[in-house]
Write an enzyme that holds these catalytic residues in place. Structure first.
Site, short mmCIF file in Angstrom:
data_model
loop_
_atom_site.label_atom_id
_atom_site.label_comp_id
_atom_site.label_asym_id
_atom_site.label_seq_id
_atom_site.Cartn_x
_atom_site.Cartn_y
_atom_site.Cartn_z
N LYS A 111 6.17 -9.38 -13.59
CA LYS A 111 7.12 -8.55 -14.30
C LYS A 111 8.54 -9.05 -14.01
CE LYS A 111 9.03 -5.08 -12.26
NZ LYS A 111 9.88 -5.50 -11.10
N HIS B 247 2.68 -4.91 -8.90
CA HIS B 247 2.14 -4.90 -7.55
C HIS B 247 1.94 -3.48 -7.00
CE1 HIS B 247 6.36 -4.57 -6.21
NE2 HIS B 247 5.90 -4.17 -5.04
N GLU C 93 14.56 3.09 -2.17
CA GLU C 93 14.73 1.90 -1.32
C GLU C 93 16.05 2.00 -0.57
OE1 GLU C 93 13.34 -1.98 -3.09
OE2 GLU C 93 13.96 -0.91 -4.89
N LYS D 13 -1.15 -1.45 -4.26
CA LYS D 13 -0.84 -0.78 -2.98
C LYS D 13 -2.03 0.09 -2.55
CE LYS D 13 4.18 -0.73 -3.28
NZ LYS D 13 4.62 -1.48 -2.12
N HIS E 216 6.44 0.13 -12.48
CA HIS E 216 5.86 0.76 -11.29
C HIS E 216 5.74 2.29 -11.43
CE1 HIS E 216 6.41 -3.14 -9.69
NE2 HIS E 216 7.63 -3.00 -9.22
#
Ligand code: BG6
Length: 484
Positions: free
Chosen positions: A142, A172, A210, A176, A234
């Protein structure tokens, strides 16, 4: 099983930060099939030895549960090869062909970890060079495009060369462990399914926070922003994993069909909802863990008047029988108060209270993605009390910490996904139509922002984003989980 994994962008950031460590972990865990080669492709003029040394020198800076000894790294590095190529030069593909023709393998994986502008060129040139055998797999990182039209153009061009079952579009977050466990929780247990609906659930909050800023990716981020970088992929994939119906089996297309229905059911935007239910923010200077950090506009590669968002909070609904009327809140940002990715399912309160103080308490299921990886179920219980007839309930928590339960050396997201590509399992990869629907849904937000001269709201680095995000959720009578 023998394989060749060709890593376009083999000297790039993603390769050394994420992909090589993931391949190394698989090697260490003994799950990387033996007889494999990892062929880095880059523009620099390097020998295989120099490439191995370069990757090795960066291993000190990457997240690994345990540092490799020089001997262990040397055993892994023996799998690494290097081919120098300028991907826009058709003639250079002959060098890759020669490398691949050195031996016969069961599988060839082409991992295109380059700027998306090169995806089409690489795939077309692979076809011209005769490097698509029909068994070849291609992995696309991506972001696949920067809007609906460019996403469609890339998928069409790649689709001319590779069939859908050869294309592994990576997100990704689907790799997870917590997301795997969300599927296990929902579809491996009978307990939650009857409760998993509008009658019992008041609201759902998806937070991906984050602490990091844009690091050395300012120039990339400037044209991307949080909506394209995190929400379109995501966050929406997490929303699908929560909102989807039970698939008829665990095969890739059964899962992807259900996710697609969720994306198609997302409530369409209106001028009012775009104005009220989508908040964009951008970090100003502030401090993270006591250390002063600069504003986004002062980061390298960033326009000092930039309107690029580093924070998005939004409210949406899934318009179907299971979820109608239940708000789904998504929030993601850089330079927030902590590194914290979690999904909070807030259940409705009991319909009638017979205990004192019960009115305040509702059950909550929290799926922690990171830094902790686990599940928490928030209940109420009658605590120990010396007072007779005390009817005061207290919040208690059932806590399942997956690291403690299954060991902290578990399979990481990229490790899991890379092994899936080598084995040809598509379950955790995104189909073209899912991507299309996700872009279709975010596109009105992109258009709305283009015409909004006000730009993003500034928030101090180290906070939870602009206060407008709290005001948005408060309008529904709720609060973000850390505020309540
Ligand atoms: C990437 C984004 O896809 O995900 C980055 O491009 C972001 O901007 C990263 O930092 C977050 O991933 P994780 O696994 O660290 O939460």
């Amino acid at each position: 099983m023998s394989f060749d994994l060709v890593l376009f962008g083999g000297t790039g950031d993603l390769a050394w930060r994420k992909l090589m460590p993931a391949l190394f972990q698989a090697f260490r865990h003994g799950t990387l099939p033996s007889g494999g080669r990892i062929i880095g492709v880059g523009r620099d003029d390097l020998s295989a030895e120099q490439y191995r040394a370069r990757i090795g020198s960066r291993f000190d800076q990457v997240e690994l549960a345990k540092r490799p000894s020089p001997q262990e790294f040397a055993r892994f590095a023996a799998l690494l090869e290097y081919v120098r190529m300028d991907l826009s030069h058709p003639a250079d593909y002959a060098r890759l062909t020669a490398k691949l023709q050195e031996r016969q393998t069961d599988t060839v994986v082409m991992y295109v970890a380059t700027a998306p502008a090169l995806f089409t060129t690489v795939c077309e040139q692979l076809a011209v060079a005769g490097l698509n055998t029909g068994q070849t797999r291609v992995v696309l990182e991506k972001p696949l495009g920067h809007n609906l039209a460019s996403n469609r153009a890339i998928n069409e061009a790649v689709g001319h060369v590779f069939s859908e079952k050869q294309i592994f579009r990576i997100d990704h977050y689907l790799g997870k462990p917590a997301v795997q466990n969300l599927f296990a929780l929902r579809f491996g247990n009978a307990l939650f399914e009857p409760l998993w609906r509008r009658e019992h659930i008041a609201n759902i909050q998806i937070t991906i926070a984050e602490e990091l800023g844009v690091e050395n990716r300012g120039a990339f981020y400037e044209t991307t922003g949080a909506l394209r970088d995190m929400v379109q992929n995501h966050a929406l994939q997490l929303l699908c994993a929560i909102g989807m119906e039970p698939p008829i089996n665990a095969h890739a297309d059964a899962i992807r069909d259900e996710k697609l229905k969720v994306l198609r059911s997302l409530k369409p935007w209106t001028p009012e909802s775009l104005a009220q239910d989508v908040i964009r923010g951008q970090y100003a200077a502030g401090s993270i863990a006591g250390v002063a950090v600069p504003a986004y506009r002062d980061e390298g590669g960033v326009n000092p008047q930039s309107h690029t968002e580093t924070f998005v909070a939004l409210r949406t609904e899934i318009s179907n029988w299971r979820w109608a009327g239940v708000p789904f809140y998504i929030r993601t940002g850089k330079r927030l108060a902590g590194r914290d990715a979690r999904i909070v399912i807030n259940f409705r309160p009991t319909p009638h209270a017979i205990f004192n103080s019960q009115m305040d308490v509702s059950n909550q299921l929290v799926i922690n993605l990171q830094p902790k990886d686990g599940l928490e179920l928030h209940l109420v219980a009658q605590g120990q009390s010396n007072r007779r007839n005390s009817q005061t309930l207290s919040p208690v928590q059932l806590d399942l910490d997956f690291d403690k339960r299954f060991g902290s050396e578990r399979v990481g997201a990229y490790e899991r996904l890379l092994l899936d590509v080598i084995d040809g399992r598509l379950n955790l990869f995104v189909r073209a139509d899912e991507q299309f629907e996700a872009w279709r849904w975010v596109e009105p937000i992109i258009e709305h922002w283009k015409n909004d001269v006000q730009g993003p709201r500034l928030y101090a680095a180290g906070t939870w984003g602009p206060s407008a995000a709290s005001a948005m959720i408060a309008r529904d009578g709720y609060c973000w989980s850390e505020e309540c």
